[in-house]
Design a protein around this motif. Structure first.
Motif, PDB file in Angstrom:
ATOM      1  N   SER A  43      52.103  47.523  48.171  1.00 47.66           N
ATOM      2  CA  SER A  43      50.875  47.956  48.845  1.00 47.66           C
ATOM      3  C   SER A  43      49.909  48.665  47.903  1.00 47.66           C
ATOM      4  O   SER A  43      48.687  48.548  48.049  1.00 47.66           O
ATOM      5  N   ILE A  44      50.432  49.400  46.916  1.00 49.43           N
ATOM      6  CA  ILE A  44      49.550  50.116  45.986  1.00 49.43           C
ATOM      7  C   ILE A  44      48.818  49.118  45.094  1.00 49.43           C
ATOM      8  O   ILE A  44      47.613  49.244  44.846  1.00 49.43           O
ATOM      9  N   THR A  45      49.536  48.112  44.607  1.00 45.40           N
ATOM     10  CA  THR A  45      48.897  47.080  43.790  1.00 45.40           C
ATOM     11  C   THR A  45      47.850  46.328  44.600  1.00 45.40           C
ATOM     12  O   THR A  45      46.748  46.050  44.107  1.00 45.40           O
ATOM     13  N   LYS A  46      48.190  46.014  45.829  1.00 48.53           N
ATOM     14  CA  LYS A  46      47.235  45.303  46.692  1.00 48.53           C
ATOM     15  C   LYS A  46      45.944  46.113  46.847  1.00 48.53           C
ATOM     16  O   LYS A  46      44.840  45.571  46.739  1.00 48.53           O
ATOM     17  N   GLN A  47      46.084  47.424  47.110  1.00 45.08           N
ATOM     18  CA  GLN A  47      44.898  48.252  47.305  1.00 45.08           C
ATOM     19  C   GLN A  47      44.093  48.358  46.016  1.00 45.08           C
ATOM     20  O   GLN A  47      42.851  48.375  46.044  1.00 45.08           O
ATOM     21  N   SER A  48      44.773  48.415  44.860  1.00 44.14           N
ATOM     22  CA  SER A  48      44.066  48.485  43.577  1.00 44.14           C
ATOM     23  C   SER A  48      43.257  47.217  43.341  1.00 44.14           C
ATOM     24  O   SER A  48      42.102  47.274  42.903  1.00 44.14           O
ATOM     25  N   VAL A  49      43.860  46.078  43.624  1.00 42.46           N
ATOM     26  CA  VAL A  49      43.151  44.798  43.477  1.00 42.46           C
ATOM     27  C   VAL A  49      41.974  44.741  44.436  1.00 42.46           C
ATOM     28  O   VAL A  49      40.870  44.301  44.079  1.00 42.46           O
ATOM     29  N   LYS A  50      42.208  45.189  45.655  1.00 38.65           N
ATOM     30  CA  LYS A  50      41.150  45.163  46.670  1.00 38.65           C
ATOM     31  C   LYS A  50      39.964  46.033  46.244  1.00 38.65           C
ATOM     32  O   LYS A  50      38.794  45.648  46.400  1.00 38.65           O
ATOM     33  N   THR A  51      40.258  47.211  45.676  1.00 45.72           N
ATOM     34  CA  THR A  51      39.191  48.094  45.199  1.00 45.72           C
ATOM     35  C   THR A  51      38.390  47.423  44.087  1.00 45.72           C
ATOM     36  O   THR A  51      37.151  47.480  44.069  1.00 45.72           O
ATOM     37  N   PHE A  52      39.090  46.769  43.157  1.00 49.20           N
ATOM     38  CA  PHE A  52      38.404  46.056  42.085  1.00 49.20           C
ATOM     39  C   PHE A  52      37.509  44.961  42.665  1.00 49.20           C
ATOM     40  O   PHE A  52      36.356  44.793  42.241  1.00 49.20           O
ATOM     41  N   GLN A  53      38.039  44.200  43.608  1.00 49.60           N
ATOM     42  CA  GLN A  53      37.264  43.114  44.204  1.00 49.60           C
ATOM     43  C   GLN A  53      36.004  43.647  44.894  1.00 49.60           C
ATOM     44  O   GLN A  53      34.942  43.019  44.825  1.00 49.60           O
ATOM     45  N   GLN A  54      36.127  44.787  45.544  1.00 50.27           N
ATOM     46  CA  GLN A  54      34.957  45.388  46.195  1.00 50.27           C
ATOM     47  C   GLN A  54      33.913  45.801  45.167  1.00 50.27           C
ATOM     48  O   GLN A  54      32.713  45.596  45.370  1.00 50.27           O
ATOM     49  N   GLN A  55      34.362  46.354  44.041  1.00 49.94           N
ATOM     50  CA  GLN A  55      33.444  46.788  42.995  1.00 49.94           C
ATOM     51  C   GLN A  55      32.664  45.614  42.407  1.00 49.94           C
ATOM     52  O   GLN A  55      31.501  45.769  42.004  1.00 49.94           O
ATOM     53  N   TRP A  56      33.283  44.460  42.369  1.00 52.28           N
ATOM     54  CA  TRP A  56      32.663  43.280  41.739  1.00 52.28           C
ATOM     55  C   TRP A  56      32.164  42.264  42.762  1.00 52.28           C
ATOM     56  O   TRP A  56      31.903  41.108  42.434  1.00 52.28           O
ATOM     57  N   MET A  66      33.582  40.629  45.105  1.00 48.19           N
ATOM     58  CA  MET A  66      34.445  39.477  45.318  1.00 48.19           C
ATOM     59  C   MET A  66      35.068  39.591  46.713  1.00 48.19           C
ATOM     60  O   MET A  66      34.952  40.629  47.372  1.00 48.19           O
ATOM     61  N   THR A  67      35.696  38.527  47.167  1.00 55.14           N
ATOM     62  CA  THR A  67      36.395  38.582  48.445  1.00 55.14           C
ATOM     63  C   THR A  67      37.481  39.647  48.357  1.00 55.14           C
ATOM     64  O   THR A  67      38.423  39.512  47.576  1.00 55.14           O
ATOM     65  N   ALA A  68      37.343  40.694  49.149  1.00 55.83           N
ATOM     66  CA  ALA A  68      38.242  41.848  49.028  1.00 55.83           C
ATOM     67  C   ALA A  68      39.431  41.704  49.969  1.00 55.83           C
ATOM     68  O   ALA A  68      39.468  42.284  51.053  1.00 55.83           O
ATOM     69  N   ASP A  69      40.405  40.898  49.549  1.00 53.21           N
ATOM     70  CA  ASP A  69      41.594  40.676  50.365  1.00 53.21           C
ATOM     71  C   ASP A  69      42.865  41.201  49.703  1.00 53.21           C
ATOM     72  O   ASP A  69      43.952  41.090  50.267  1.00 53.21           O
TER      73      ASP A  69
END
Length: 502
Positions: A333-346, A348-351
């Motif tokens: 879950s922590i990795t998922k949230q980190s990826v999601k935060t990155f996607q939001q910053q750029w 991208m589809t934040a899933d």
């Protein structure tokens, strides 16, 4: 010699075929159905009960354990409900009758198992119903042999560690999302004392006490060191018995996490810290490092993926200041949230799913950060590394703000700066104004530089460490340690400039 009833003989034979061996009951022991069975009991009749419930589709563990815990109680209640009996979770005459006469109604689907809540970490010192359920599941599988009491003490820590090691999870004695999820899945391997735990190696794992280990050393002491570092999530490679650069880096990471002298040399201080370590090198609360891996470098990574590709992704996210714990190789879950935060910053589809495009973008952004860190003077006397500074700062995200605070129990902005620089070998002044005067001015901030703001008083009164992409990590009075964007109206209108303190 007492004879078994025909019914019990048949049951014993069928269980032996299934691979479950019971001790022969003594003459004084009651046969199945002659005594009421209830929560907390542990005997062969409970095993028979569990097997019968399993045949009816109500007990979903692989093996009957003989312990009547919360899971068995729920299975009895589900059976009673399905057969219009009094629902009390106690196996008495009516329940035995429905089970032994073959008149019971099996569930059309397996009943929902009792699950351990996964909303928080369970570790030594925790207590309550969640710990009780954890102990129950561990006891059902044979890992926990003490009394179930809802208190997470050393016996529970050891049971969790043994479960994690046997099931090839991150071994830290902490029940986090991955460990709890694995237990809740029902896929945990029952405890088998005859089987050596995974990753045990061929040599002793007893840490030496009267030696010092350093680069280029070899032998069983190094094997034990690597094994312990691997158990704690700081070393993800094969146990070789050779103290090379990878082992040295793992030792440094551990020393930094343990807040002891960081020199890559293992002496009495580091040995003692390893023996008494109760923290986690893992982020996804109890995650496994995984030697194989679902999801290769060219594939999509998502929750449940594990292996070197996940470790690499976590390292890149850590470089970006988005992954705040040691890489584990498990996509939780922590990795998922980190990826999601990155996607939001750029935009991208934040899933939270790391597709090939997301992974490439993360890698590109991390490269830019590393270049920034290099141009900002990442080296320096004493082996100062900007990326270590960022990584260490990010581990304190969530720490509360305390006026005048300068320790992990609570920071103010300049106390946070002083603490993080200090653990990386750099001594800086205490207050924001002093730090501003101490630093060397730069025209624009690079990763690792300190950015200053004018907030509650004239002049530099707030600061944080620049991590790239117009973001900085700081101890905010209303947020605690967090990451903020310099482009917001609040920060952009108060920005004074950047200084290099390393």
């Amino acid at each position: 010699m007492a004879l078994l009833s025909p019914r019990k003989t048949v049951m014993t034979a069928s269980l032996a075929v299934a691979g479950v061996v019971f001790a022969s009951p003594s003459g004084a022991e009651a046969s199945f159905g002659e005594r009421t069975l209830s929560y907390g009991m542990s005997n062969n009749d409970v095993k028979v009960l569990q097997e019968k419930l399993k045949e009816e589709g109500f007990f979903n563990f692989h093996t009957a354990t003989g312990y009547f815990g919360e899971i068995t109680k729920q299975a009895v209640k589900d059976f009673q409900s399905a057969n219009n009996l009094k629902v009390d979770g106690i196996a008495g005459p009516q329940t035995f009758g429905a089970l032994t006469n073959g008149s019971g109604s099996g569930g059309s689907a397996a009943p929902a198992p009792v699950k351990i809540p996964d909303s928080s970490l369970l570790r030594e010192g925790s207590s309550g119903n969640a710990v009780t359920l954890l102990q129950e599941k561990l006891k059902e599988l044979g890992y926990f042999t003490a009394s179930v009491n809802g208190r997470y003490r050393s016996d529970t820590v050891e049971a969790v560690r043994t479960y994690q090691r046997t099931n090839q999870l991150q071994v830290d004695g902490i029940a986090g999302p991955q460990t709890i999820g694995h237990l809740n899945s029902g896929n945990g391997k029952p405890y088998s004392p005859e089987k050596p735990p995974a990753n045990s190696g061929s040599g002793s794992t007893q840490l030496p006490t009267n030696t010092v280990l350093r680069l280029n050393d070899q032998g069983s002491g190094v094997e034990a060191l690597q094994t312990h570092l691997k158990d704690h999530g700081f070393y993800s490679h094969s146990v070789t018995g050779t103290y090379g650069p990878i082992t040295r880096d793992a030792v440094r990471s551990f020393q930094r996490a343990a807040n002891i002298t960081v020199d890559g040399i293992v002496g009495p201080q580091t040995f003692n810290a390893l023996k008494n370590w109760t923290g986690s090198g893992s982020g996804d609360s109890g995650s496994g490092s995984g030697s194989g891996g679902s999801g290769g470098n060219a594939g999509t990574l998502m929750v449940g993926s594990e292996g070197p590709a996940v470790t690499e992704l976590q390292n890149e996210l850590r470089t970006l200041g988005l992954f705040h714990v040691q890489p584990t190789g498990y996509y939780g879950s922590i990795t998922k949230q980190s990826v999601k935060t990155f996607q939001q910053q750029w935009n991208m589809t934040a899933d939270g799913i790391a597709t090939k495009a997301t992974i490439q973008k993360i890698s590109q952004a991390a490269d830019v950060h590393r270049e920034d860190a290099g141009s900002g003077g990442s080296g320096g006397s004493g082996g100062f590394q900007v990326m270590n500074l960022i990584a260490d700062a990010s581990t304190f995200i969530g720490t509360p703000y305390v006026w005048g605070g300068a320790s992990p129990s609570g920071f103010d902005c300049s106390g946070f700066m002083q603490y993080v620089f200090n653990i990386n070998g750099k001594t800086i002044p205490r207050t924001a104004a002093q730090q501003y005067n101490f630093g060397k001015s730069v025209s624009s901030p690079s990763v690792g530089d300190v950015v200053f703001f004018e907030t509650y008083t004239t002049g530099p009164s707030h600061n944080g460490i620049y991590i790239g992409n117009n973001q900085f990590i700081h101890a905010g009075s209303s947020t605690g340690v967090t990451i903020a964007n310099m482009n917001t109206t609040y920060w952009s209108t108060r920005y004074l400039g950047a200084k290099r303190l390393h």
